[in-house]
Design a protein around this motif. Structure first.
Motif, PDB file in Angstrom:
ATOM      1  N   ASP A 109       0.535  -1.360  -0.167  1.00 25.51           N
ATOM      2  CA  ASP A 109       0.103  -0.452   0.025  1.00 25.51           C
ATOM      3  C   ASP A 109       0.724   0.748  -0.078  1.00 25.51           C
ATOM      4  OD1 ASP A 109      -2.143  -1.995   0.717  1.00 25.51           O
ATOM      5  OD2 ASP A 109      -2.950  -1.540   2.602  1.00 25.51           O
ATOM      6  N   ALA A 110       1.982   1.331   0.825  1.00 21.21           N
ATOM      7  CA  ALA A 110       2.697   2.659   0.890  1.00 21.21           C
ATOM      8  C   ALA A 110       3.300   3.179  -0.039  1.00 21.21           C
ATOM      9  CB  ALA A 110       4.355   2.226   1.495  1.00 21.21           C
ATOM     10  N   VAL A 111       3.755   1.284  -1.424  1.00 22.57           N
ATOM     11  CA  VAL A 111       4.813   1.981  -2.063  1.00 22.57           C
ATOM     12  C   VAL A 111       3.797   2.254  -3.093  1.00 22.57           C
ATOM     13  CG1 VAL A 111       5.996   0.436  -4.313  1.00 22.57           C
ATOM     14  CG2 VAL A 111       6.711   0.600  -2.073  1.00 22.57           C
ATOM     15  N   ARG A 112       1.706   1.782  -3.810  1.00 22.77           N
ATOM     16  CA  ARG A 112       1.697   2.212  -4.103  1.00 22.77           C
ATOM     17  C   ARG A 112       1.011   3.803  -4.315  1.00 22.77           C
ATOM     18  NH1 ARG A 112      -3.621  -2.401  -4.365  1.00 22.77           N
ATOM     19  NH2 ARG A 112      -2.438  -3.862  -5.512  1.00 22.77           N
ATOM     20  N   GLU A 113       0.987   3.907  -2.806  1.00 15.71           N
ATOM     21  CA  GLU A 113       0.524   5.356  -2.655  1.00 15.71           C
ATOM     22  C   GLU A 113       2.356   6.844  -3.344  1.00 15.71           C
ATOM     23  OE1 GLU A 113      -1.117   7.447   0.464  1.00 15.71           O
ATOM     24  OE2 GLU A 113      -2.109   5.578   0.825  1.00 15.71           O
ATOM     25  N   ILE A 114       2.755   5.339  -3.042  1.00 18.23           N
ATOM     26  CA  ILE A 114       4.251   6.885  -3.471  1.00 18.23           C
ATOM     27  C   ILE A 114       4.176   6.958  -5.174  1.00 18.23           C
ATOM     28  CG2 ILE A 114       6.567   6.121  -3.308  1.00 18.23           C
ATOM     29  CD1 ILE A 114       6.736   5.393  -0.186  1.00 18.23           C
ATOM     30  N   ALA A 115       4.134   5.840  -5.410  1.00 20.09           N
ATOM     31  CA  ALA A 115       4.387   5.719  -7.013  1.00 20.09           C
ATOM     32  C   ALA A 115       3.175   6.778  -7.713  1.00 20.09           C
ATOM     33  CB  ALA A 115       3.896   4.446  -7.403  1.00 20.09           C
ATOM     34  N   GLY A 116       1.357   6.858  -6.669  1.00 26.47           N
ATOM     35  CA  GLY A 116       1.053   7.620  -7.796  1.00 26.47           C
ATOM     36  C   GLY A 116       1.534   8.922  -7.224  1.00 26.47           C
ATOM     37  N   LEU A 117       1.645   9.487  -5.718  1.00 27.14           N
ATOM     38  CA  LEU A 117       2.126  10.598  -5.798  1.00 27.14           C
ATOM     39  C   LEU A 117       3.787  11.246  -6.821  1.00 27.14           C
ATOM     40  CD1 LEU A 117       2.199  12.470  -3.078  1.00 27.14           C
ATOM     41  CD2 LEU A 117       4.171  11.390  -2.220  1.00 27.14           C
ATOM     42  N   LEU A 118       4.504   9.975  -7.371  1.00 21.91           N
ATOM     43  CA  LEU A 118       5.419  10.354  -7.931  1.00 21.91           C
ATOM     44  C   LEU A 118       4.978  11.139  -9.771  1.00 21.91           C
ATOM     45  CD1 LEU A 118       8.796   8.654  -6.527  1.00 21.91           C
ATOM     46  CD2 LEU A 118       6.916  10.998  -5.733  1.00 21.91           C
TER      47      LEU A 118
END
Ligand SMILES: Cc1cc2nc3c(=O)[nH]c(=O)nc-3n(C[C@H](O)[C@H](O)[C@H](O)COP(=O)(O)OP(=O)(O)OC[C@H]3O[C@@H](n4cnc5c(N)ncnc54)[C@H](O)[C@@H]3O)c2cc1C
Length: 352
Positions: free
Chosen positions: A343-352
């Motif tokens: 979940d953390a990496v998905r959100e980060i990927a979305g943010l970047l």
């Protein structure tokens, strides 16, 4: 020298590796900075007889099942270290060892990660530093007058270190019960087990598998707005792993309520009586290792950083995984950390 990357993961234990697995799959540029000299996070430092409370196949990180340990239903800590070492090699995770992160700061549109060996400018940070480096000891009257040894779970190794001695084990959780059982079953150590409230053993047929299911069901209920099931804590505190069961059934795990104070050579109980002791092992838990995040000023109640899922409420480029249920159900377990990491990496990927 300052280096640039998309994501810095602070901590290379199981939580940091699970994050690395998902960062790899997302194709992001990242580095994992880990203070340890070798792979395995805190599993390298567990006491000699420690075994997992779940079978291997229920103790796996994303992507790769933990192989069974021959002859053991519940793998030992060394087996977990081998699994984690293999895991980071298999997924070619860029772990930079012997690197301690001292501070994470805001710097314009980046987060600045300051370590003892350099500085990284990152677009996002995942903190996965666990709690092993922050053992907690409660304040007890007279603690400093006791002339015997004070140890915490992190310093305990094996009963041979206490042969012929009287050891007081403090703590009614899994570590307290397991260390008291380890010492008592050895037969060469006199043990007094002390707990703040009467110990609550889980039913014998419940191990980490069931605990994970209960933690997940609780989170689902809360997310759906249903009433709190109470989660794992409603069932009990102590998993009856085989040595704990053996010691309990042999009558060796009779807990006493907390003593009133230390004396120079032991402890005094509430009724005024005295027990001599050579050492005290404090199995009184840990606090999250978050000092590197202090410059971000995010601390909330109880030393935690308020989060929405894994994302820090006060800094959307920062995610936290591991630590405890406040960063996701069963986030501080081998099988449970995969989902918050994803979940953390998905959100980060979305943010970047
Ligand atoms: C006694 C005990 C028994 C347990 N038994 C089980 C079990 O049976 N099954 C289960 O699933 N879970 C179990 N757990 C819970 C959990 O799985 C472990 O605590 C696990 O080690 C947590 O992994 P982690 O990656 O979050 O933290 P850690 O393993 O502690 O890894 C954190 C890493 O971050 C590094 N680090 C810390 N600070 C910094 C910094 N500032 N800069 C760089 N690096 C840093 C550390 O050196 C370490 O390598 C147990 C825990 C304990 C204490």
């Amino acid at each position: 020298m300052t280096q640039h990357t998309d994501v810095v993961v602070v901590g290379g234990g199981q939580a940091g590796l699970a994050a690395g697995y998902h960062l790899r799959r997302q194709g992001l540029d990242f580095v994992i900075l880990d203070a340890e000299a070798a792979p395995g996070g805190s599993w390298q430092h567990m006491w000699d007889s420690l075994h997992l409370f779940s079978p291997a196949e229920h103790s796996s990180l994303p992507g790769r099942l933990m192989p069974a340990q021959p002859g053991e239903t519940y793998p030992g800590a060394g087996h977990v270290v081998d699994y984690l070492a293999d895991y980071e090699k298999r997924y070619d995770l860029p772990v930079q060892r012997g690197t301690r992160v001292d501070a994470v700061r805001r710097d314009a549109d980046r987060l600045l990660v300051e370590a003892d060996s350099g500085i990284w400018r990152a677009r996002a940070v995942i903190s996965a530093t666990g709690s092993w480096s922050r053992p907690f000891l409660p304040a007890v009257p007279g603690r400093s007058v006791f002339t015997g040894r004070h140890l915490h779970t992190v310093n305990y190794r094996c009963p041979a270190d206490f042969a012929g001695q009287h050891v007081i084990v403090v703590g009614g959780g899994n570590s307290g019960a397991q260390i008291a059982a380890d010492l008592a079953l050895d037969g060469h150590v006199e043990v007094t087990w002390v707990t703040q409230r009467p110990p609550r053993f889980l039913p014998d047929d419940i191990d980490g598998r069931a605990l994970f299911d209960v933690a997940t069901a609780r989170r689902r209920a809360l997310d759906a707005g249903r009433s709190d099931t109470g989660g794992v804590a409603s069932l009990g505190d102590i998993v009856a792993v085989p040595p704990v069961r053996a010691a309990r059934d042999a009558g060796l795990l009779q807990a006493k309520p907390m003593f009133a104070r230390f004396t120079a050579d032991g402890v005094q109980w509430a009724d005024g009586s005295h027990t001599g002791a050579d050492a005290v092992v404090w199995c009184t838990g840990f606090r999250p290792a978050l000092s590197h995040l202090a410059p971000l000023n995010l601390r909330g109640a109880r030393g935690h950083i308020p989060t929405d899922g894994t994302r820090a409420l006060g800094e959307p480029r920062l995610h936290l995984i591991g630590y405890g249920d406040w960063t996701g159900p069963a986030s501080a377990t081998l099988i449970g950390v995969g989902r918050p990491a994803r979940d953390a990496v998905r959100e980060i990927a979305g943010l970047l």
